[in-house]
Design an enzyme around this catalytic site. Structure first.
Site, PDB file in Angstrom:
ATOM      1  N   HIS A  39      36.445  32.180  48.039  1.00  0.00           N
ATOM      2  CA  HIS A  39      36.345  32.543  49.269  1.00  0.00           C
ATOM      3  C   HIS A  39      37.354  32.118  50.424  1.00  0.00           C
ATOM      4  O   HIS A  39      37.111  32.630  51.350  1.00  0.00           O
ATOM      5  CB  HIS A  39      34.856  32.187  49.643  1.00  0.00           C
ATOM      6  CG  HIS A  39      33.748  32.449  48.737  1.00  0.00           C
ATOM      7  ND1 HIS A  39      33.446  33.917  48.793  1.00  0.00           N
ATOM      8  CD2 HIS A  39      32.789  32.081  48.061  1.00  0.00           C
ATOM      9  CE1 HIS A  39      32.421  34.093  47.936  1.00  0.00           C
ATOM     10  NE2 HIS A  39      31.984  32.959  47.638  1.00  0.00           N
ATOM     11  N   ASP A  59      32.106  36.470  39.799  1.00  0.00           N
ATOM     12  CA  ASP A  59      30.808  35.839  40.530  1.00  0.00           C
ATOM     13  C   ASP A  59      30.036  36.645  41.224  1.00  0.00           C
ATOM     14  O   ASP A  59      30.499  37.962  41.811  1.00  0.00           O
ATOM     15  CB  ASP A  59      31.690  34.853  41.581  1.00  0.00           C
ATOM     16  CG  ASP A  59      30.878  34.048  42.450  1.00  0.00           C
ATOM     17  OD1 ASP A  59      31.003  32.602  41.762  1.00  0.00           O
ATOM     18  OD2 ASP A  59      30.156  34.136  43.132  1.00  0.00           O
ATOM     19  N   HIS A 119      28.896  36.431  44.299  1.00  0.00           N
ATOM     20  CA  HIS A 119      29.355  36.565  45.624  1.00  0.00           C
ATOM     21  C   HIS A 119      30.723  37.139  45.599  1.00  0.00           C
ATOM     22  O   HIS A 119      31.581  36.975  44.804  1.00  0.00           O
ATOM     23  CB  HIS A 119      29.394  35.167  46.261  1.00  0.00           C
ATOM     24  CG  HIS A 119      28.050  34.570  46.444  1.00  0.00           C
ATOM     25  ND1 HIS A 119      27.870  33.413  45.463  1.00  0.00           N
ATOM     26  CD2 HIS A 119      26.997  34.544  47.178  1.00  0.00           C
ATOM     27  CE1 HIS A 119      26.633  33.016  45.732  1.00  0.00           C
ATOM     28  NE2 HIS A 119      26.249  33.671  46.790  1.00  0.00           N
ATOM     29  N   ASP A 130      27.029  32.571  38.855  1.00  0.00           N
ATOM     30  CA  ASP A 130      25.706  32.753  39.767  1.00  0.00           C
ATOM     31  C   ASP A 130      25.109  33.883  39.561  1.00  0.00           C
ATOM     32  O   ASP A 130      23.934  34.222  40.187  1.00  0.00           O
ATOM     33  CB  ASP A 130      25.968  32.177  41.028  1.00  0.00           C
ATOM     34  CG  ASP A 130      27.474  32.674  41.485  1.00  0.00           C
ATOM     35  OD1 ASP A 130      28.049  33.524  40.829  1.00  0.00           O
ATOM     36  OD2 ASP A 130      27.877  32.161  42.758  1.00  0.00           O
TER      37      ASP A 130
END
Length: 308
Positions: A122, A159, A161, A243
């Site tokens: 990120h 992931d 996200h 996740d």
């Protein structure tokens, strides 16, 4: 040939506030899950500034270093915190991916897994965010391209996200194919199919909430696996976040441990076809401790199988 596990105890010294999902226990559970595997265990070095500066300006490094508290924690944004050991941990994380690239490209190992924190995907060019300080996967890609002189590197980020940081850091680089699948809608709100990079080399795979591994697999078969084969990377980098697991508390995808295993095996197969099996994987998210541990173990077991 074998699989390297690259980590360092300094990554446990990045301490977040009590109740924060990106906690020290994440890495403890991962390392415990991998303890029985026959891996080549390597201590992550501290990265030099040079590989980090390929993706972040000096002002980004200076901002983070100057914000480190002498004690307790300092909040950079709603999700991202610093403790006295955070910068050292982040330099170990970046050093781990650089070391992994060096070892894999030299033929010292077939592939490598970097068990590190803080995660990285990120962190944008000048913005630490989403638990991340430095863009580890992008650091690895640029090190392979600029230091080792590769012509084509692929990054696959599964992931839950969106890897907005990796996308931002590699947006202009036609040598880097970036594939990222993510739940949508979900924080950080990026990752639409229309986000394609300066050279059309970014592929976003948005997946609806409550979808399963079957929907993931169909999307990867249609859009990801053929593109990877056509691109013919000389190195495959995986941003391995776990996740998307059905037990994870921060999202609503319903992947199982076997989904991570199956996807890893397929990515390793494509790497074997295109780049001699050269794979570097680095830990990103995963916030249910048990699901994180078993999924990471399944992922690394497939790396081991591919490295035989």
């Amino acid at each position: 040939m074998t699989t390297a596990l690259i980590s360092h105890a300094d990554c446990l010294d990045h301490v977040t506030p009590e109740g924060h999902p990106e906690q020290v226990a994440r890495l403890e559970h991962v390392l415990h899950a991998l303890a029985s595997l026959d891996l080549r265990r390597v201590s992550a070095p501290l990265a030099e500034d040079e590989p980090i500066l390929r993706v972040h300006p000096q002002a980004h490094l200076d901002r983070i270093k100057s914000a480190v508290p002498k004690s307790g924690q300092h909040q950079l944004d709603a999700d991202t915190w610093l403790s006295p050991g955070s910068v050292t941990a982040a330099y170990r994380a970046a050093g781990a991916v650089v070391k992994a690239v060096d070892m894999v490209l030299s033929g010292e190992v077939q592939n490598a897994f970097c068990a590190i924190r803080p995660p990285g995907h990120h962190a944008e060019t000048q913005t630490p965010m989403g638990f991340c300080l430095f863009g580890n996967a992008a650091v690895a890609a640029k090190h392979a391209l600029d230091h080792h002189g590769l012509s084509r590197v692929a990054v696959v980020d599964f992931d839950v996200h969106h890897g907005n940081g990796t996308q931002d850091l590699l947006w202009d680089d036609e040598r880097a194919l970036v594939v990222t699948s993510q739940q949508m809608p979900l924080w950080p709100g990026t990752g639409d199919k229309s986000e394609r990079g300066k050279h059309g080399q970014i592929i976003n795979i948005p997946l609806p909430p409550e979808s399963t591994g079957a929907e993931m697999w169909a999307a990867y078969e249609a859009r990801v696996f053929p593109k990877l084969r056509d691109f013919e990377p000389e190195l495959l980098i995986i941003s391995a976040g776990f996740d998307a697991h059905q037990d994870d508390p921060l999202a609503q995808l319903n992947w199982t441990t076997d989904d991570f295993r199956k996807l890893t095996a397929k990515l390793c197969q494509i790497a074997a076809e295109t780049c001699g099996g050269r794979v570097v994987s680095t830990l990103e998210g995963g916030y249910d401790l048990q699901a994180l541990a078993v999924s990471t173990k399944a992922h690394v077991e497939e790396l081991l199988e591919a490295g035989k």
